[in-house]
Design an enzyme around this catalytic site. Structure first.
Site, PDB file in Angstrom:
ATOM      1  N   LEU A   1       0.715  -1.691   0.026  1.00 44.12           N
ATOM      2  CA  LEU A   1       0.283   0.389   0.597  1.00 44.12           C
ATOM      3  C   LEU A   1       1.074   1.192   0.419  1.00 44.12           C
ATOM      4  CD1 LEU A   1      -2.671   1.151  -0.077  1.00 44.12           C
ATOM      5  CD2 LEU A   1      -2.727   0.543   2.698  1.00 44.12           C
TER       6      LEU A   1
ATOM      7  N   GLN B   1      14.880  -0.798  31.751  1.00 44.91           N
ATOM      8  CA  GLN B   1      15.727   0.621  32.723  1.00 44.91           C
ATOM      9  C   GLN B   1      15.571  -0.560  34.008  1.00 44.91           C
ATOM     10  OE1 GLN B   1      16.532   4.172  32.777  1.00 44.91           O
ATOM     11  NE2 GLN B   1      16.757   4.241  35.059  1.00 44.91           N
TER      12      GLN B   1
ATOM     13  N   GLY C   1      18.763  -2.130  34.102  1.00 54.51           N
ATOM     14  CA  GLY C   1      19.962  -0.545  34.771  1.00 54.51           C
ATOM     15  C   GLY C   1      21.499  -1.314  33.105  1.00 54.51           C
ATOM     16  N   GLY C   2      22.646  -1.392  33.644  1.00 55.16           N
ATOM     17  CA  GLY C   2      23.328  -1.730  32.198  1.00 55.16           C
ATOM     18  C   GLY C   2      22.997  -2.764  31.582  1.00 55.16           C
TER      19      GLY C   2
ATOM     20  N   GLU D   1       1.055   0.008   9.982  1.00 55.12           N
ATOM     21  CA  GLU D   1      -0.474   0.047   9.771  1.00 55.12           C
ATOM     22  C   GLU D   1      -1.136   1.580  10.166  1.00 55.12           C
ATOM     23  OE1 GLU D   1      -2.785  -3.682  10.181  1.00 55.12           O
ATOM     24  OE2 GLU D   1      -0.999  -4.460   9.757  1.00 55.12           O
ATOM     25  N   GLY D   2      -0.421   2.478  10.053  1.00 54.69           N
ATOM     26  CA  GLY D   2      -1.000   3.342  10.201  1.00 54.69           C
ATOM     27  C   GLY D   2      -0.845   3.997  11.804  1.00 54.69           C
TER      28      GLY D   2
END
Length: 408
Positions: free
Chosen positions: A152, A365, A368-369, A392-393
């Site tokens: 589309l 989060q 963490g690391g 899809e929009g």
């Protein structure tokens, strides 16, 4: 646990479809889950963890189509779920299809999208195609023998569909199709492409038509995009250079393309929302397990109230999104009012995808690391979640749709 392949068949009393010992109700009351829905969800969860999850990391890392996962889905006959029984499918209700999308996305959203895109590609054929088109294409998609794509969007016609430039010119018993479609999911993998093109430039949005085009008719696929997320789902531009399309492969009538496209998207957006819910749930499950194992200040971080509140908020939003998805799916199953479905479907897709983005960000989060590394799956969930706000929009378009319906 390996789930033995089973045949999805029509229930003899017309209640639903059978997956081994489980039956999937076809007309659930309201928008809650029936016991058969819950059993189906449990079955899909075990299947996804056993057969799909082991392939997810490699598909993401190498940006390769998860063929092993797709083959496993074919063994369980999942491509048949959304196809009517009379064309070789299972005829499952939309809530069941949403459960499938969620449980697959919980471990691998690329695999989830692979199942969803073929259904979207065949949706115009199911709802608007001739009997010949249905019998030619639907059984092979239901069996997993073939896959389908939906074409589309264009370079300058994404949210503004009516601005498309692809052209289909009638010449006797066929059309000459020319143009390029962008962001085509499953490009290069699919055997058929459902393509929207202008047949009457003077008619504006009423001059767009829909066609089913087979890959070996001269479809050219560009190199795949190097994407942030959903890396196991190939995406590319697809070009048609005076491709000869038989007039019999016109879906519906000339000029119905815009109606067909929006009809399909209204019914597909809730399953994109279900995919987003699955991504969020996967992040919650992993983060929760991590919190119980990770020690800080002499105790598990799961005992820290601030982090517990974060996890609770993630779960609340995800459950609200899931319920909204079921509400939208129930409207499709009950053939609810078109305007209501358009608005509720937009709400479901928008809220669920925004939720997935927020939840996966919080999951990173919480780790963490570690969450910022590819050794843990939450960063993949976060990257995958982003596209659900776009395709899809976009969610900006969903809000336009919602506001328009509210103000009518």
């Amino acid at each position: 646990m390996r789930i033995a392949p089973t045949r999805l068949v029509a229930d003899p009393v017309g209640v639903g479809v059978s997956t081994g010992e489980y039956r999937v109700a076809m007309n659930p009351p309201g928008f809650g889950l029936t016991e058969t829905h819950r059993q189906f969800r449990d079955t899909l969860r075990r299947f996804a963890e056993d057969r799909i999850a082991p392939n997810a990391v490699q598909a993401d890392r190498d940006a390769t189509f998860p063929q092993k996962s797709f083959d496993a889905c074919v063994e369980l006959e999942l491509p048949a779920l959304g196809i009517p029984v009379e064309y070789g499918g299972a005829g499952a209700d939309m809530v069941t299809q949403a459960i499938m999308a969620e449980e697959l996305a919980r471990v691998c959203s690329s695999t989830s999208l692979t199942l969803l895109i073929s259904k979207l590609g065949m949706s115009p054929v199911m709802n608007w195609g001739s009997e010949d088109l249905k019998r030619k294409y639907l059984p092979r998609v239901a069996s997993g023998e073939r896959q389908a794509s939906y074409c589309l969007s264009e370079a300058d016609a994404g949210s503004d569909i009516a601005a498309m430039r692809a052209r289909a010119v009638r010449q006797g018993d066929h059309y000459l199709l020319s143009g390029t479609k962008y962001w085509v999911t499953n490009a290069g993998i699919s055997d058929t492409y459902t393509v929207f093109a202008v047949t009457d430039p003077a008619a504006g949005r009423r001059g767009i038509s829909c066609f089913v085009v087979e890959a070996d008719w001269g479809v050219e696929v560009a190199p795949h995009e190097d994407k942030m997320g959903l890396r196991g789902s190939p995406t590319a531009a697809v070009t048609f250079d005076e491709v000869i399309v038989p007039a019999s492969n016109l879906v519906g009538e000339e000029g119905m393309g815009m109606t067909i496209a929006l009809h399909a998207l209204d019914r597909s957006r809730p399953t994109i929302g279900a995919q987003a819910v699955g991504i969020a749930q996967g992040a919650i499950d992993y983060a929760g397990g991590y919190m119980k194992e990770r020690q800080a200040f002499g105790k598990a971080i799961a005992d820290m109230q601030g982090l517990r509140f974060m996890l609770a908020e993630m779960a609340m939003r995800t459950e609200a999104a899931r319920t909204l998805i079921y509400r939208a799916c129930s409207l499709i199953d009950s053939d609810g009012p078109e305007g209501e479905l358009t608005m509720i479907g937009a709400m479901a897709k928008c809220f669920a995808s925004d939720t997935a983005m927020a939840v996966t960000t919080d999951a990173v989060q919480l780790l963490g690391g570690y969450g910022f590394t590819k050794d843990f799956p939450v960063e993949r969930f976060m990257r995958d979640a982003k596209i659900t706000q776009i395709y899809e929009g976009t969610n900006q378009i969903q809000r336009v749709v919602i506001a328009k319906k509210l103000l009518e």
